[in-house]
Scaffold this motif. Sequence first.
Motif, PDB file in Angstrom:
ATOM      1  N   SER A 306       7.931   0.247  -5.350  1.00 25.51           N
ATOM      2  CA  SER A 306       7.080  -0.734  -6.008  1.00 25.51           C
ATOM      3  C   SER A 306       6.377  -0.054  -7.170  1.00 25.51           C
ATOM      4  O   SER A 306       6.280   1.181  -7.210  1.00 25.51           O
ATOM      5  CB  SER A 306       6.052  -1.314  -5.025  1.00 25.51           C
ATOM      6  OG  SER A 306       5.448  -2.481  -5.552  1.00 25.51           O
ATOM      7  N   ARG A 307       5.889  -0.848  -8.103  1.00 27.95           N
ATOM      8  CA  ARG A 307       5.230  -0.305  -9.285  1.00 27.95           C
ATOM      9  C   ARG A 307       3.736  -0.577  -9.222  1.00 27.95           C
ATOM     10  O   ARG A 307       3.295  -1.643  -8.788  1.00 27.95           O
ATOM     11  CB  ARG A 307       5.834  -0.921 -10.550  1.00 27.95           C
ATOM     12  CG  ARG A 307       5.497  -0.161 -11.834  1.00 27.95           C
ATOM     13  CD  ARG A 307       6.353  -0.655 -12.986  1.00 27.95           C
ATOM     14  NE  ARG A 307       7.774  -0.420 -12.738  1.00 27.95           N
ATOM     15  CZ  ARG A 307       8.387   0.742 -12.925  1.00 27.95           C
ATOM     16  NH1 ARG A 307       7.694   1.786 -13.372  1.00 27.95           N
ATOM     17  NH2 ARG A 307       9.679   0.860 -12.689  1.00 27.95           N
ATOM     18  N   ILE A 308       2.943   0.406  -9.648  1.00 23.07           N
ATOM     19  CA  ILE A 308       1.488   0.272  -9.630  1.00 23.07           C
ATOM     20  C   ILE A 308       1.032  -0.637 -10.765  1.00 23.07           C
ATOM     21  O   ILE A 308       1.420  -0.463 -11.922  1.00 23.07           O
ATOM     22  CB  ILE A 308       0.801   1.649  -9.760  1.00 23.07           C
ATOM     23  CG1 ILE A 308       1.148   2.532  -8.556  1.00 23.07           C
ATOM     24  CG2 ILE A 308      -0.715   1.484  -9.876  1.00 23.07           C
ATOM     25  CD1 ILE A 308       0.597   3.938  -8.660  1.00 23.07           C
ATOM     26  N   THR A 322      -0.112  -2.732  -6.049  1.00 22.26           N
ATOM     27  CA  THR A 322       1.276  -2.645  -6.481  1.00 22.26           C
ATOM     28  C   THR A 322       1.846  -4.044  -6.653  1.00 22.26           C
ATOM     29  O   THR A 322       1.176  -5.044  -6.368  1.00 22.26           O
ATOM     30  CB  THR A 322       2.134  -1.868  -5.463  1.00 22.26           C
ATOM     31  OG1 THR A 322       2.362  -2.693  -4.310  1.00 22.26           O
ATOM     32  CG2 THR A 322       1.445  -0.578  -5.043  1.00 22.26           C
ATOM     33  N   GLU A 323       3.077  -4.124  -7.092  1.00 21.42           N
ATOM     34  CA  GLU A 323       3.712  -5.424  -7.299  1.00 21.42           C
ATOM     35  C   GLU A 323       3.843  -6.215  -6.003  1.00 21.42           C
ATOM     36  O   GLU A 323       3.840  -7.444  -6.032  1.00 21.42           O
ATOM     37  CB  GLU A 323       5.103  -5.219  -7.913  1.00 21.42           C
ATOM     38  CG  GLU A 323       5.068  -4.620  -9.311  1.00 21.42           C
ATOM     39  CD  GLU A 323       6.438  -4.185  -9.782  1.00 21.42           C
ATOM     40  OE1 GLU A 323       6.743  -4.394 -10.981  1.00 21.42           O
ATOM     41  OE2 GLU A 323       7.209  -3.655  -8.948  1.00 21.42           O
ATOM     42  N   GLU A 342       5.976   4.301 -10.588  1.00 16.02           N
ATOM     43  CA  GLU A 342       6.745   3.790  -9.457  1.00 16.02           C
ATOM     44  C   GLU A 342       6.422   4.647  -8.232  1.00 16.02           C
ATOM     45  O   GLU A 342       6.408   5.880  -8.315  1.00 16.02           O
ATOM     46  CB  GLU A 342       8.236   3.827  -9.747  1.00 16.02           C
ATOM     47  CG  GLU A 342       9.091   3.206  -8.644  1.00 16.02           C
ATOM     48  CD  GLU A 342      10.571   3.198  -8.990  1.00 16.02           C
ATOM     49  OE1 GLU A 342      11.028   2.202  -9.582  1.00 16.02           O
ATOM     50  OE2 GLU A 342      11.250   4.204  -8.686  1.00 16.02           O
TER      51      GLU A 342
END
Length: 358
Positions: A306-308, A322-323, A342
């Motif tokens: 997941s991306r911050i 996160t997403e 990520e």
Amino acid sequence: MSVGGVDARTPGLRAHVVVAREHFAVDVEVEVAAGETIAVMGPSGAGKSTLLQALAGLEPLTAGEITIEGRVVDRAAAPRVQTPPMNRGIVLLSQEPRLFPHLSVRENVAFGPRAAGVDTRSARDSADELLVRVGLPGAGDRMPRELSGGEGQRVAVARALAASPRAVLLDEPLVALDPETAGEIRRMLHDQLAGVTTIAVTHDAADAIALAERLFIVEAGRVTQSGPVREVLAAPASGFVASIAGVNRVVGAADGGALRVGDVRLCSADAAAPARAAAAGTPLAAVFRPDAVRLVTADTADAWRSRIIRLEATLAGIRVHTELCQVDVSLSDAEGLAPGDEVHLCIDPADVRFVAVD
């Protein structure tokens, strides 16, 4: 809309409130048994205060009906009933105590009974007794300007109780108080409103847990979830409820006993989870605490990427948004993290609960 969940106890307050607003209509049904306290929560502008204003007679109904102890006090349809606020037996307590500045504390509390015809001495004696009950013994001769915010709220509660109300409405009375004072007033409200039919609008889950038996969630003018307070908070039906309960709510679809959302597959050790996830594609939500999620390496089994989005400081460390979900980590674990990075995340199935999505 029927909210249900009330037993056949003595009728207290029953209402179907419909009030047309500029962008939507508030349309809420609520039933409170005599002596019961319910809490109402919802986003800003959802219609909570409009509901209380209508119940108190300060906002006209577009449609619907309000009944107090079996007596109709407001009805929009013919035959029209519109009982004035002072004759409804309902007291509304707001964020401000709204005490009469020119009257002493004792006279503020005694005002309602005296206006109802109670003799002066009896009203004043009763006021002093109520001031003791709310934690202000000997404060009768003080003036409102001499009171702290918490003391003003205590006097407001005493004044409300002096009127022997059929129902009490609380419109976020603790929001302007510091945490310590709010805790003291919360305990006082719990004790003094026991046995009084009460609706408490609040933004704080602690108020709902401490004061109420049931919780109603109002979003965009409608009741979206209701039930016993802890049950509602444990199984949030919307992102708003998840936020006030302090948990993640990830919506996906059943997939072979698990929940899938995109490339992420979440499992639960909850004994009821396989039954809820039996039909492939059935909408489900996974509920779990931010501190149950771990930052892990890419080769960890069952990890997902997941991306911050952003980082938020908390009392315990850093909350990583996160997403997919929120993750609570220590300051040392958050060192070097930045929005856009990520990360790989993992959670123990024992910390995941599946709930149905309506």
